[in-house]
Structures are given as C-alpha cells and as structure tokens.
Design a protein around this motif. Sequence first.
Motif, PDB file in Angstrom:
ATOM      1  N   LYS A  20      -3.618  20.572 -43.463  1.00  0.00           N
ATOM      2  CA  LYS A  20      -2.298  20.850 -44.048  1.00  0.00           C
ATOM      3  C   LYS A  20      -1.237  19.947 -43.420  1.00  0.00           C
ATOM      4  O   LYS A  20      -0.408  19.364 -44.123  1.00  0.00           O
ATOM      5  CB  LYS A  20      -1.933  22.311 -43.838  1.00  0.00           C
ATOM      6  CG  LYS A  20      -0.624  22.718 -44.467  1.00  0.00           C
ATOM      7  CD  LYS A  20      -0.349  24.205 -44.220  1.00  0.00           C
ATOM      8  CE  LYS A  20       0.975  24.633 -44.790  1.00  0.00           C
ATOM      9  NZ  LYS A  20       2.117  23.977 -44.187  1.00  0.00           N
ATOM     10  N   ASP A  21      -1.295  19.804 -42.094  1.00  0.00           N
ATOM     11  CA  ASP A  21      -0.327  18.954 -41.409  1.00  0.00           C
ATOM     12  C   ASP A  21      -0.495  17.493 -41.813  1.00  0.00           C
ATOM     13  O   ASP A  21       0.486  16.768 -41.958  1.00  0.00           O
ATOM     14  CB  ASP A  21      -0.483  19.091 -39.891  1.00  0.00           C
ATOM     15  CG  ASP A  21      -0.061  20.458 -39.387  1.00  0.00           C
ATOM     16  OD1 ASP A  21       0.606  21.206 -40.143  1.00  0.00           O
ATOM     17  OD2 ASP A  21      -0.409  20.780 -38.233  1.00  0.00           O
ATOM     18  N   GLU A  23      -1.539  16.423 -44.699  1.00  0.00           N
ATOM     19  CA  GLU A  23      -0.946  16.292 -46.032  1.00  0.00           C
ATOM     20  C   GLU A  23       0.575  16.198 -45.943  1.00  0.00           C
ATOM     21  O   GLU A  23       1.189  15.376 -46.629  1.00  0.00           O
ATOM     22  CB  GLU A  23      -1.355  17.476 -46.904  1.00  0.00           C
ATOM     23  CG  GLU A  23      -2.809  17.472 -47.293  1.00  0.00           C
ATOM     24  CD  GLU A  23      -3.239  18.755 -47.997  1.00  0.00           C
ATOM     25  OE1 GLU A  23      -4.382  18.796 -48.463  1.00  0.00           O
ATOM     26  OE2 GLU A  23      -2.435  19.710 -48.075  1.00  0.00           O
ATOM     27  N   ASP A  24       1.173  17.024 -45.082  1.00  0.00           N
ATOM     28  CA  ASP A  24       2.628  16.953 -44.887  1.00  0.00           C
ATOM     29  C   ASP A  24       3.033  15.590 -44.338  1.00  0.00           C
ATOM     30  O   ASP A  24       4.050  15.020 -44.739  1.00  0.00           O
ATOM     31  CB  ASP A  24       3.095  18.048 -43.933  1.00  0.00           C
ATOM     32  CG  ASP A  24       2.982  19.439 -44.513  1.00  0.00           C
ATOM     33  OD1 ASP A  24       3.043  20.401 -43.719  1.00  0.00           O
ATOM     34  OD2 ASP A  24       2.844  19.573 -45.745  1.00  0.00           O
ATOM     35  N   LYS A  27       2.931  13.059 -47.152  1.00  0.00           N
ATOM     36  CA  LYS A  27       4.082  13.230 -48.047  1.00  0.00           C
ATOM     37  C   LYS A  27       5.335  12.638 -47.431  1.00  0.00           C
ATOM     38  O   LYS A  27       6.090  11.917 -48.080  1.00  0.00           O
ATOM     39  CB  LYS A  27       4.321  14.707 -48.342  1.00  0.00           C
ATOM     40  CG  LYS A  27       3.351  15.316 -49.310  1.00  0.00           C
ATOM     41  CD  LYS A  27       3.693  16.787 -49.505  1.00  0.00           C
ATOM     42  CE  LYS A  27       2.623  17.498 -50.290  1.00  0.00           C
ATOM     43  NZ  LYS A  27       2.886  18.943 -50.390  1.00  0.00           N
ATOM     44  N   ASN A  28       5.569  12.947 -46.165  1.00  0.00           N
ATOM     45  CA  ASN A  28       6.779  12.475 -45.505  1.00  0.00           C
ATOM     46  C   ASN A  28       6.749  10.976 -45.241  1.00  0.00           C
ATOM     47  O   ASN A  28       7.791  10.330 -45.224  1.00  0.00           O
ATOM     48  CB  ASN A  28       7.013  13.233 -44.192  1.00  0.00           C
ATOM     49  CG  ASN A  28       7.458  14.656 -44.448  1.00  0.00           C
ATOM     50  OD1 ASN A  28       8.140  14.935 -45.413  1.00  0.00           O
ATOM     51  ND2 ASN A  28       7.040  15.563 -43.588  1.00  0.00           N
ATOM     52  N   GLY A  36      11.753  14.011 -40.985  1.00  0.00           N
ATOM     53  CA  GLY A  36      10.607  14.744 -41.522  1.00  0.00           C
ATOM     54  C   GLY A  36       9.297  14.145 -41.063  1.00  0.00           C
ATOM     55  O   GLY A  36       8.350  14.865 -40.754  1.00  0.00           O
ATOM     56  N   ALA A  40       6.543  16.164 -38.766  1.00  0.00           N
ATOM     57  CA  ALA A  40       5.161  16.345 -39.223  1.00  0.00           C
ATOM     58  C   ALA A  40       4.184  15.683 -38.258  1.00  0.00           C
ATOM     59  O   ALA A  40       3.127  16.240 -37.958  1.00  0.00           O
ATOM     60  CB  ALA A  40       4.997  15.777 -40.629  1.00  0.00           C
TER      61      ALA A  40
END
Length: 103
Positions: A20-21, A23-24, A27-28, A36, A40
């Motif tokens: 999950k991290d 993926e974040d 994205k950032n 951001g 992350a």
Amino acid sequence: MNSVDQHKENLMRELTQVLKDAEDLIKNSEQQADEGFQSAKNKLQETLKTAKKEIQHIEEVAIKKTKEAAQATDAYVHENPWKTAGIAAGVGLLIGLLIARNK
C-alpha cells in the motif's frame, strides 16, 4: 494461536502495508509533490524496517524450533538404536521396491 502463527500474521500485515505504501509512493512520485513524496517515502522506509524485524524474528524462531527437533531426534536415536535401525531398514526397503517397480 502460537507465537509463529502470530508472527506470520504480523508479517503478512506488514507486507500488505508495504504494498500500500509503495502504491502511495508511486502516486506521489508521478505528481512530483515534494511533501507528499517525502511523507510516503518515510512511511515506506519505516514499514520496511518493521517487516525486516518481523522476518528476522520468524527466522530466529524457525532456527530454534529446528534445533530443538534435531536434538529430540538425536536423543530418540540414542535411546532407541534398534528401533531406529529397523525403521531405516524398512524405509530403505520400501524405497528400493518403489524404484525397482518403476524401471
């Protein structure tokens, strides 16, 4: 639930959090948002540290359990040498029969 199962569950939870991290982080990084991205990245690094500690602990527990099993086996063999020899001979005979049958 025993200790190993609990650590396995913790490890799976940590690995899920790592994904999950990650993926974040992706994205950032696409948005190039400095704050951001750093947040992350730091979260991902912390999660990886925790996951590594869990993996190391599970490895230590597995090594300890393996050594205990080896010691118990060694003690049994020393206490029951004829039983052990009989079992080994039986297993060897069975394997020999199976190999001869497949030829």
